[in-house]
Design a protein around this motif. Structure first.
Motif, short mmCIF file in Angstrom:
data_model
loop_
_atom_site.label_atom_id
_atom_site.label_comp_id
_atom_site.label_asym_id
_atom_site.label_seq_id
_atom_site.Cartn_x
_atom_site.Cartn_y
_atom_site.Cartn_z
N VAL A 12 -28.96 71.21 -2.39
CA VAL A 12 -29.89 71.00 -1.27
C VAL A 12 -30.29 69.53 -1.19
CG1 VAL A 12 -32.22 71.50 -0.43
CG2 VAL A 12 -30.78 73.34 -1.28
N MET A 13 -30.14 68.96 -0.02
CA MET A 13 -30.59 67.60 0.30
C MET A 13 -29.90 66.51 -0.53
SD MET A 13 -32.84 68.27 2.69
CE MET A 13 -33.71 66.74 2.88
N GLU A 14 -28.80 66.81 -1.21
CA GLU A 14 -28.22 65.83 -2.12
C GLU A 14 -27.67 64.60 -1.42
OE1 GLU A 14 -25.22 67.56 -4.60
OE2 GLU A 14 -23.81 67.80 -2.97
N ASP A 15 -27.27 64.70 -0.16
CA ASP A 15 -26.81 63.51 0.55
C ASP A 15 -27.97 62.54 0.81
OD1 ASP A 15 -24.21 64.37 0.54
OD2 ASP A 15 -24.24 65.11 2.60
N ARG A 42 -25.92 77.44 10.65
CA ARG A 42 -25.98 78.69 9.89
C ARG A 42 -27.34 78.81 9.21
NH1 ARG A 42 -20.35 77.55 9.17
NH2 ARG A 42 -19.17 79.36 9.88
N GLU A 43 -27.70 80.04 8.90
CA GLU A 43 -28.98 80.29 8.24
C GLU A 43 -28.99 79.81 6.80
OE1 GLU A 43 -26.33 83.76 7.66
OE2 GLU A 43 -26.98 82.73 9.46
N HIS A 44 -27.84 79.44 6.27
CA HIS A 44 -27.76 78.98 4.89
C HIS A 44 -28.64 77.75 4.64
CE1 HIS A 44 -24.26 81.45 5.36
NE2 HIS A 44 -23.94 81.36 4.09
N ALA A 45 -28.70 76.84 5.60
CA ALA A 45 -29.45 75.59 5.39
C ALA A 45 -30.92 75.86 5.09
CB ALA A 45 -29.27 74.65 6.58
N PRO A 46 -31.66 76.55 5.97
CA PRO A 46 -33.06 76.80 5.63
C PRO A 46 -33.21 77.77 4.46
CG PRO A 46 -32.51 77.86 7.70
CD PRO A 46 -31.34 77.00 7.33
N LEU A 47 -32.27 78.69 4.31
CA LEU A 47 -32.38 79.66 3.23
C LEU A 47 -32.32 78.98 1.86
CD1 LEU A 47 -32.70 82.57 2.38
CD2 LEU A 47 -30.23 82.85 2.60
N VAL A 48 -31.37 78.07 1.66
CA VAL A 48 -31.28 77.42 0.34
C VAL A 48 -32.42 76.43 0.14
CG1 VAL A 48 -28.82 77.85 0.02
CG2 VAL A 48 -29.55 75.71 1.10
N ILE A 49 -32.94 75.86 1.21
CA ILE A 49 -34.14 75.01 1.08
C ILE A 49 -35.29 75.86 0.56
CG2 ILE A 49 -35.87 73.72 2.39
CD1 ILE A 49 -33.56 72.68 4.16
N VAL A 54 -39.16 75.18 -1.70
CA VAL A 54 -39.86 74.52 -0.59
C VAL A 54 -40.61 75.57 0.21
CG1 VAL A 54 -39.52 73.25 1.57
CG2 VAL A 54 -38.22 72.61 -0.48
N SER A 55 -41.89 75.30 0.51
CA SER A 55 -42.70 76.28 1.22
C SER A 55 -42.78 76.01 2.71
CB SER A 55 -44.11 76.35 0.63
OG SER A 55 -44.75 75.11 0.73
N ALA A 56 -42.44 74.80 3.15
CA ALA A 56 -42.43 74.49 4.59
C ALA A 56 -41.71 73.17 4.81
CB ALA A 56 -43.85 74.38 5.15
N VAL A 57 -41.22 72.99 6.03
CA VAL A 57 -40.63 71.73 6.46
C VAL A 57 -41.54 71.15 7.52
CG1 VAL A 57 -38.69 70.67 7.69
CG2 VAL A 57 -38.26 72.45 5.98
N MET A 58 -41.83 69.86 7.38
CA MET A 58 -42.62 69.13 8.37
C MET A 58 -41.74 68.01 8.89
SD MET A 58 -45.92 68.90 6.01
CE MET A 58 -46.58 70.38 5.30
N ALA A 59 -41.63 67.91 10.20
CA ALA A 59 -40.76 66.89 10.78
C ALA A 59 -41.25 66.52 12.17
CB ALA A 59 -39.32 67.39 10.84
N VAL A 73 -35.63 83.26 8.22
CA VAL A 73 -35.58 83.44 6.76
C VAL A 73 -36.96 83.26 6.12
CG1 VAL A 73 -33.14 82.78 6.61
CG2 VAL A 73 -34.92 81.05 6.17
N GLY A 74 -37.99 83.04 6.95
CA GLY A 74 -39.35 82.95 6.43
C GLY A 74 -39.77 81.57 5.96
N LEU A 75 -39.15 80.53 6.48
CA LEU A 75 -39.49 79.16 6.11
C LEU A 75 -40.21 78.50 7.29
CD1 LEU A 75 -39.21 76.78 4.05
CD2 LEU A 75 -37.11 76.16 5.30
N PRO A 76 -41.50 78.23 7.17
CA PRO A 76 -42.21 77.58 8.28
C PRO A 76 -41.69 76.18 8.55
CG PRO A 76 -43.76 78.47 6.66
CD PRO A 76 -42.39 78.54 6.06
#
Length: 139
Positions: A12-15, A42-49, A54-59, A73-76
């Protein structure tokens, strides 16, 4: 790796930050700029985050498909101006009110309002648990 989510989560996020997975702790937030999640259909990106804690993404903005997959997937995902949030800042999030309080610097941010049905989906941990519990969107 698409079928091996635990292995995929190791990357996750390694790049953007090769040390991310080693440093992230349960309850941490991803704080990003514009177009977060662009190119991840794909749903894989937020799912593995979510899997790494990680409890939420802010952007400032996120790709439409990433946003919807994250909710599913339940990621705010919170849309806000992230310029004044520093790495390591302690944040308090109120999804229902739509605020982020930066405990470290005292700033309060207003986030884009999350529709009530999406809040209910997030409360249940994602779309599948929501549908399993309620059968539809009439609650």
């Amino acid at each position: 790796l698409r079928s091996n989510l635990p292995e995929l989560a190791k990357h996750v996020m390694e790049d953007a930050d090769p040390t991310f997975v080693a440093r992230v702790r349960k309850g941490d937030f991803v704080v990003a700029g514009s177009n977060f999640g662009l190119g991840s259909s794909r749903e894989h990106a937020p799912l593995v985050i979510k899997m790494v804690g990680v409890s939420a993404v802010m952007a400032k903005s996120v790709a439409r498909i990433f946003f919807r997959n994250a909710i599913n997937v339940g990621l705010p995902v919170l849309i806000c101006d992230t310029d004044d949030i520093g790495e390591g800042d302690e944040l308090e999030v109120d999804l229902k009110v739509g605020t982020i309080r930066d405990v470290t610097n005292g700033n309060q941010l207003t986030v884009g309002k999350i529709p009530e049905v999406m809040l209910r989906i997030l409360d249940e941990g994602g779309l599948l648990p929501y549908i399993q519990k309620y059968g539809d969107f009439r609650v």
